[in-house]
Design an enzyme around this catalytic site. Structure first.
Site, PDB file in Angstrom:
ATOM      1  N   HIS A  56      44.032  13.939   8.294  1.00 22.28           N
ATOM      2  CA  HIS A  56      43.164  12.952   8.915  1.00 22.28           C
ATOM      3  C   HIS A  56      43.510  11.578   8.374  1.00 22.28           C
ATOM      4  CE1 HIS A  56      39.591  10.992  10.472  1.00 22.28           C
ATOM      5  NE2 HIS A  56      39.512  12.019  11.298  1.00 22.28           N
ATOM      6  N   ASP A  67      38.739  19.577  14.099  1.00 19.90           N
ATOM      7  CA  ASP A  67      39.314  20.272  15.251  1.00 19.90           C
ATOM      8  C   ASP A  67      39.897  21.628  14.915  1.00 19.90           C
ATOM      9  OD1 ASP A  67      38.660  18.487  17.215  1.00 19.90           O
ATOM     10  OD2 ASP A  67      40.308  17.159  16.690  1.00 19.90           O
ATOM     11  N   HIS A 113      44.508  13.068  18.814  1.00 25.68           N
ATOM     12  CA  HIS A 113      43.091  12.684  18.686  1.00 25.68           C
ATOM     13  C   HIS A 113      42.262  13.866  19.169  1.00 25.68           C
ATOM     14  CE1 HIS A 113      39.610  10.271  18.386  1.00 25.68           C
ATOM     15  NE2 HIS A 113      39.778   9.411  19.372  1.00 25.68           N
TER      16      HIS A 113
HETATM   17  N1  CMC Z   1      51.140  18.576   9.866  1.00 23.96           N
HETATM   18  C1  CMC Z   1      52.223  18.342   9.087  1.00 23.96           C
HETATM   19  N2  CMC Z   1      52.411  17.229   8.373  1.00 23.96           N
HETATM   20  C2  CMC Z   1      51.452  16.297   8.461  1.00 23.96           C
HETATM   21  C3  CMC Z   1      50.313  16.452   9.250  1.00 23.96           C
HETATM   22  C4  CMC Z   1      50.176  17.649   9.962  1.00 23.96           C
HETATM   23  N3  CMC Z   1      49.083  17.873  10.716  1.00 23.96           N
HETATM   24  N4  CMC Z   1      49.526  15.355   9.152  1.00 23.96           N
HETATM   25  C5  CMC Z   1      50.181  14.521   8.314  1.00 23.96           C
HETATM   26  N5  CMC Z   1      51.324  15.101   7.907  1.00 23.96           N
HETATM   27  C6  CMC Z   1      52.280  14.554   6.930  1.00 23.96           C
HETATM   28  C7  CMC Z   1      53.107  13.440   7.517  1.00 23.96           C
HETATM   29  O1  CMC Z   1      54.288  13.936   8.095  1.00 23.96           O
HETATM   30  C8  CMC Z   1      53.363  12.606   6.289  1.00 23.96           C
HETATM   31  O2  CMC Z   1      54.337  13.242   5.509  1.00 23.96           O
HETATM   32  P1  CMC Z   1      55.471  12.371   4.763  1.00 23.96           P
HETATM   33  O3  CMC Z   1      54.719  11.452   3.844  1.00 23.96           O
HETATM   34  O4  CMC Z   1      56.314  13.364   4.066  1.00 23.96           O
HETATM   35  O5  CMC Z   1      56.190  11.636   5.856  1.00 23.96           O
HETATM   36  C9  CMC Z   1      52.067  12.724   5.488  1.00 23.96           C
HETATM   37  O6  CMC Z   1      51.504  13.985   5.874  1.00 23.96           O
HETATM   38  C10 CMC Z   1      51.059  11.622   5.737  1.00 23.96           C
HETATM   39  O7  CMC Z   1      50.720  11.651   7.106  1.00 23.96           O
HETATM   40  P2  CMC Z   1      50.476  10.394   8.013  1.00 23.96           P
HETATM   41  O8  CMC Z   1      51.312  10.542   9.241  1.00 23.96           O
HETATM   42  O9  CMC Z   1      50.589   9.143   7.197  1.00 23.96           O
HETATM   43  O10 CMC Z   1      48.980  10.578   8.370  1.00 23.96           O
HETATM   44  P3  CMC Z   1      48.216   9.738   9.453  1.00 23.96           P
HETATM   45  O11 CMC Z   1      46.980   9.261   8.781  1.00 23.96           O
HETATM   46  O12 CMC Z   1      49.067   8.717  10.103  1.00 23.96           O
HETATM   47  O13 CMC Z   1      47.908  10.820  10.577  1.00 23.96           O
HETATM   48  C11 CMC Z   1      46.835  12.449  11.857  1.00 23.96           C
HETATM   49  C12 CMC Z   1      46.671  11.391  10.759  1.00 23.96           C
HETATM   50  C13 CMC Z   1      45.441  13.019  12.169  1.00 23.96           C
HETATM   51  C14 CMC Z   1      47.365  11.796  13.148  1.00 23.96           C
HETATM   52  C15 CMC Z   1      47.786  13.539  11.358  1.00 23.96           C
HETATM   53  O14 CMC Z   1      47.315  14.102  10.173  1.00 23.96           O
HETATM   54  C16 CMC Z   1      48.042  14.597  12.414  1.00 23.96           C
HETATM   55  O15 CMC Z   1      48.912  14.424  13.273  1.00 23.96           O
HETATM   56  N6  CMC Z   1      47.266  15.734  12.385  1.00 23.96           N
HETATM   57  C17 CMC Z   1      47.406  16.739  13.390  1.00 23.96           C
HETATM   58  C18 CMC Z   1      46.622  16.333  14.612  1.00 23.96           C
HETATM   59  C19 CMC Z   1      45.140  16.514  14.404  1.00 23.96           C
HETATM   60  O16 CMC Z   1      44.677  17.531  13.912  1.00 23.96           O
HETATM   61  N7  CMC Z   1      44.371  15.506  14.842  1.00 23.96           N
HETATM   62  C20 CMC Z   1      42.916  15.538  14.810  1.00 23.96           C
HETATM   63  C21 CMC Z   1      42.332  14.555  13.858  1.00 23.96           C
HETATM   64  S1  CMC Z   1      40.569  14.883  13.610  1.00 23.96           S
HETATM   65  C22 CMC Z   1      39.857  14.557  15.123  1.00 23.96           C
HETATM   66  C23 CMC Z   1      39.816  13.131  15.447  1.00 23.96           C
HETATM   67  O17 CMC Z   1      39.091  12.382  14.745  1.00 23.96           O
HETATM   68  O18 CMC Z   1      40.485  12.742  16.410  1.00 23.96           O
END
Ligand code: CMC
Length: 446
Positions: A323, A380, A284
């Protein structure tokens, strides 16, 4: 209601069933049900009537992480993730960043409309004159270890504020609620700056009422021996824009935490402390900090392909990308990106991490692995670079996010209290453990 009832009864729900309803057949019993659809949602509680027998609890919905569950109605923040739209109280984020200020946006979030000139002056006056914290709070910060993380210090001191304002427990009092909002918006920069000064071993700088909200924060961070700190107006503006961008983001993890904890009717300081705790996590608000650590780890532009391979092999995560809601582009990232160059020009930074970030973004946007998964830079990815250029230590980045998000948390907290549908948050579970075991005395256990 069961379908026969809805049709036979001819009541409102039966009429609505023609268009705005969902017909569900429970194949366990063969019974059909018409569930009203309102605002594109069905009520999870409407499934409870679907039972296999008298003893059955009724059908529940299963939604870990609430990926498809609305937990409230809200008029505060609108996001269209597919189109990359973000609006506060209906105003596009782009216009607010161009024409407004953080304090005006905070007013907008909390009050629901833009202030008149007089209302804004009064709001600014109130916030400016509540920036001081009790000396005991300052003393309590002194006991933290020299290397305590500033976000952990912020978390505990926001919680500690609740001990100084016991009247804030009176949630029935509109005055107490309002004063808590003013105090939290006003004191958050002070606590944040004190946490920073503690972590670098410098004396705390008291707020300066002559300065703007971001200008005063810069003074509390950087003032040394000069009689009066004069912030660079361009940095003040950049910080103000960053804070507008971070002011609210509907039902994210920390806001859901504030609403969830606040729904127990705890005082607002404790509810906001829960938000700070949720924001601390690297998925987050902690992501901006994680981005900078990731850029440092990558080391050079030449090492980017190997790093990205590590991401694809799931050994790494590309921090600052992806995101939950934006599956196109984070509109906040677009606005920030413009400011990165501007800030770098002001501070004259030739930080190699900026070059690595630019190249990393290009590589990722050119790679099907990331585009197929709709992984684009989020807010971020760039905010950390701006903070780094402003010489704000990496440990402070999440704190920099917590300051502006306070207004959003409080607007959401207040809305939650006013909502007649609010009940204490209490999700259900699917129990997967053992049942009805017989206790085994310790000497008989293997
Ligand atoms: N790096 C590599 N792979 C990723 C990433 C990433 N940053 N984000 C998502 N994926 C992959 C994930 O592994 C999945 O792949 P597969 O379908 O092959 O298993 C696919 O993309 C879909 O991801 P998800 O896990 O369903 O996405 P989510 O909506 O659950 O997660 C997130 C959202 C923000 C937690 C994630 O994208 C992440 O961990 N990003 C990095 C951390 C980050 O930058 N966070 C700040 C968010 S913006 C500020 C805020 O509002 O807090």
């Amino acid at each position: 209601m069961a379908r026969e009832d809805a049709q036979g009864g001819g009541d409102g729900a039966g009429v609505a069933a023609v268009h705005d309803s969902l017909t569900v057949t429970d194949n366990r019993t063969g019974q059909s049900f018409d569930l009203p659809i309102t605002d594109g949602t069905v009520k999870a509680m409407d499934f409870r009537q679907m039972k296999t027998g008298e003893e059955d609890f009724g059908l529940m919905t299963y939604d870990p992480a609430f990926t498809n569950t609305a937990h409230c109605r809200s008029e505060i923040c609108f996001i269209d993730g597919a189109k990359g739209v973000l609006e506060y109280r209906g105003y596009p984020i782009e216009q607010l960043c161009e024409q407004s200020t953080y304090l005006e946006v905070a007013y907008l979030l909390v009050h629901g409309q833009l202030p008149t000139d007089d209302a804004l002056s009064c709001w600014k006056h109130m916030v400016t004159h509540h920036t001081y914290v009790h000396e005991s709070i300052k003393k309590s910060m002194e006991v933290f270890r020299y290397n305590a993380h500033p976000m952990a210090m912020l978390l505990s001191t926001v919680g500690a504020l609740s001990t100084f304002y016991p009247a804030a427990k009176d949630l029935e009092s509109e005055t107490e609620r309002y004063m808590a909002i003013i105090r939290l918006v006003a004191k958050m920069p002070t606590l944040a700056a004190f946490a920073y000064r503690h972590s670098v071993g410098l004396p705390y700088v008291y707020p300066d009422n002559d300065l703007s909200y971001p200008g005063n924060f810069l003074s509390m961070l950087y003032k040394m021996t000069e009689v009066k700190y004069e912030p660079d107006p361009r940095l003040e503006k950049a910080l103000d824009v960053l804070w507008i961008l971070h002011a609210d983001h509907e039902q994210n993890c920390s806001t859901a935490a504030v609403r969830g904890v606040g729904s127990s009717q705890v005082d607002p300081y404790s509810a906001v402390a829960a938000g700070v705790a949720a924001l601390y996590g690297p998925l987050h608000g902690g992501a901006n900090e994680a981005v900078l650590r990731m850029l440092a780890r990558i080391g050079t532009v030449e090492d980017i392909p190997a790093f990205l391979q590590g991401v694809k092999d799931r050994k790494e995560r590309l921090m600052g990308f992806g995101h939950r809601v934006y599956k196109n582009y984070d509109p906040r990232a677009r606005i920030i990106k413009k400011h990165v160059d501007e800030v770098l020009e002001i501070v004259g930074s030739d930080n190699p991490k900026v070059g690595i970030a630019v190249e990393l973004e290009k590589h990722a946007l050119d790679d099907e692995y990331f585009t197929d998964r709709k992984l684009y830079p989020n807010v971020d990815f760039y905010s950390g670079l701006i903070y780094e250029a402003m010489s704000i230590p990496t440990d402070m980045f999440t704190v920099m996010f917590a300051i502006p998000r306070t207004a959003g948390w409080l607007a959401q907290w207040h809305e939650m209290l006013e909502d007649p549908e609010t009940k204490i948050a209490r999700p259900r579970q699917i129990y997967t453990g053992e049942r009805e075991l017989d206790y085994v005395p310790i000497e008989q256990r293997v």
